[in-house]
Write a protein that holds these residues in place. Sequence first.
Motif, PDB file in Angstrom:
ATOM      1  N   ILE A  65       0.859  -1.184   0.000  1.00  0.00           N
ATOM      2  CA  ILE A  65       0.000   0.000   0.000  1.00  0.00           C
ATOM      3  C   ILE A  65       0.897   1.235   0.000  1.00  0.00           C
ATOM      4  CG2 ILE A  65      -1.795   1.300   1.201  1.00  0.00           C
ATOM      5  CD1 ILE A  65      -2.768  -1.367   0.153  1.00  0.00           C
ATOM      6  N   ILE A  66       0.676   2.121  -0.951  1.00  0.00           N
ATOM      7  CA  ILE A  66       1.409   3.376  -0.971  1.00  0.00           C
ATOM      8  C   ILE A  66       0.404   4.524  -0.861  1.00  0.00           C
ATOM      9  CG2 ILE A  66       3.260   2.394  -2.390  1.00  0.00           C
ATOM     10  CD1 ILE A  66       2.117   4.130  -4.695  1.00  0.00           C
ATOM     11  N   ASN A  67       0.885   5.661  -0.364  1.00  0.00           N
ATOM     12  CA  ASN A  67       0.025   6.821  -0.167  1.00  0.00           C
ATOM     13  C   ASN A  67       0.484   7.919  -1.114  1.00  0.00           C
ATOM     14  OD1 ASN A  67      -0.593   9.522   1.764  1.00  0.00           O
ATOM     15  ND2 ASN A  67      -2.191   7.950   1.712  1.00  0.00           N
ATOM     16  N   ALA A  68      -0.356   8.249  -2.111  1.00  0.00           N
ATOM     17  CA  ALA A  68       0.028   9.205  -3.159  1.00  0.00           C
ATOM     18  C   ALA A  68      -0.827  10.463  -3.077  1.00  0.00           C
ATOM     19  CB  ALA A  68      -0.126   8.558  -4.534  1.00  0.00           C
ATOM     20  N   PRO A  69      -0.249  11.640  -3.431  1.00  0.00           N
ATOM     21  CA  PRO A  69      -1.013  12.888  -3.383  1.00  0.00           C
ATOM     22  C   PRO A  69      -2.014  12.990  -4.533  1.00  0.00           C
ATOM     23  CG  PRO A  69       1.170  13.289  -4.269  1.00  0.00           C
ATOM     24  CD  PRO A  69       1.155  11.850  -3.834  1.00  0.00           C
ATOM     25  N   ILE A  70      -3.101  13.738  -4.314  1.00  0.00           N
ATOM     26  CA  ILE A  70      -4.105  13.998  -5.349  1.00  0.00           C
ATOM     27  C   ILE A  70      -3.771  15.343  -5.997  1.00  0.00           C
ATOM     28  CG2 ILE A  70      -6.556  14.366  -5.829  1.00  0.00           C
ATOM     29  CD1 ILE A  70      -7.142  12.730  -3.287  1.00  0.00           C
TER      30      ILE A  70
END
Length: 311
Positions: A224-229
């Motif tokens: 799981i990675i957390n990417a900006p919108i």
Amino acid sequence: MPEFSSKEFLIFLSFLAVSATFWFLSTLNDTYEREYPVKIEITDIPHNIVITEPLPDTIKVTFRDKGFNLMEFAINDVLRPIHLRFAQYAKAGGKGSISAADIQKIMKSRTMQTTSITSVKSDRWDFYYNYGAMKKVPIAIYGQVMPATNYFITRTVFTPDSVTVYASTDALDTINVVYTTPLNLTGIKESSTHSVGTQKITGARIEPSTVSMSLIAEQLTEVIINAPIRPVNVPEGIALKTFPARVDIKVTAAVARISQVKPELFSVVADYNDISANPNEKLKVKIMVQPRGIVRATIKDNKVDYILETP
């Protein structure tokens, strides 16, 4: 139990041999039908001609005659190969043909008057040729090639990577790929190499007809990675803010590749143009760019709250 003398036993064997001989001669005097394979070949092919699809190399001929005569076929060389001159059977348009009647006439000339030919069988009676027209085309898999659960086939490599197709110019215009013979490979966990054939194309010759296919398989894992919108298509004078400002992406990739998957390699966007279509709903976000070499990338929650601000 009476005992036979040696003389009586020899007499018995003599009578047995004579009886067997009469039976054998009587049997050979009967009429039979027997099918024989006969080789066939096109000869005297001009040097500038390429046979793209030859005749079958063997036909089957059924003869009817007395057993004595059928036994003599091998001695009389009746079953020797049939040689057909190219010029006699080639027609215009890159196609030639023979007929069962042609073969029957040739074989009849080799046999006795008492011998009759009851059938001549072949898969087909046509052959195809051209004057050297060819092109290289890629190979594609036909059939099923499936990895095992939690595995992925990252690459398929053919050696050679293309084949040469010889056919008429018109036919070549329609041939853009050559498929393998039907494959059914499942449960693949390891990289492997297979020898596979290519499917025949009517009127064409494919070289080589067999190629090497390497399947590169790797085990899969998830992260799981957390990417900006990133807002897009926002008019000047308006600011679009999403809540949250980042989303979790579930990424499936090969074990060897997963450590190279970074958030900055993804582009996740919220499109202002989607608001006018559904102004009272949450804004859908989507992945526009993702790194090469991953199997799947899915946003865990692809709808977010938003506000529009005027500076």
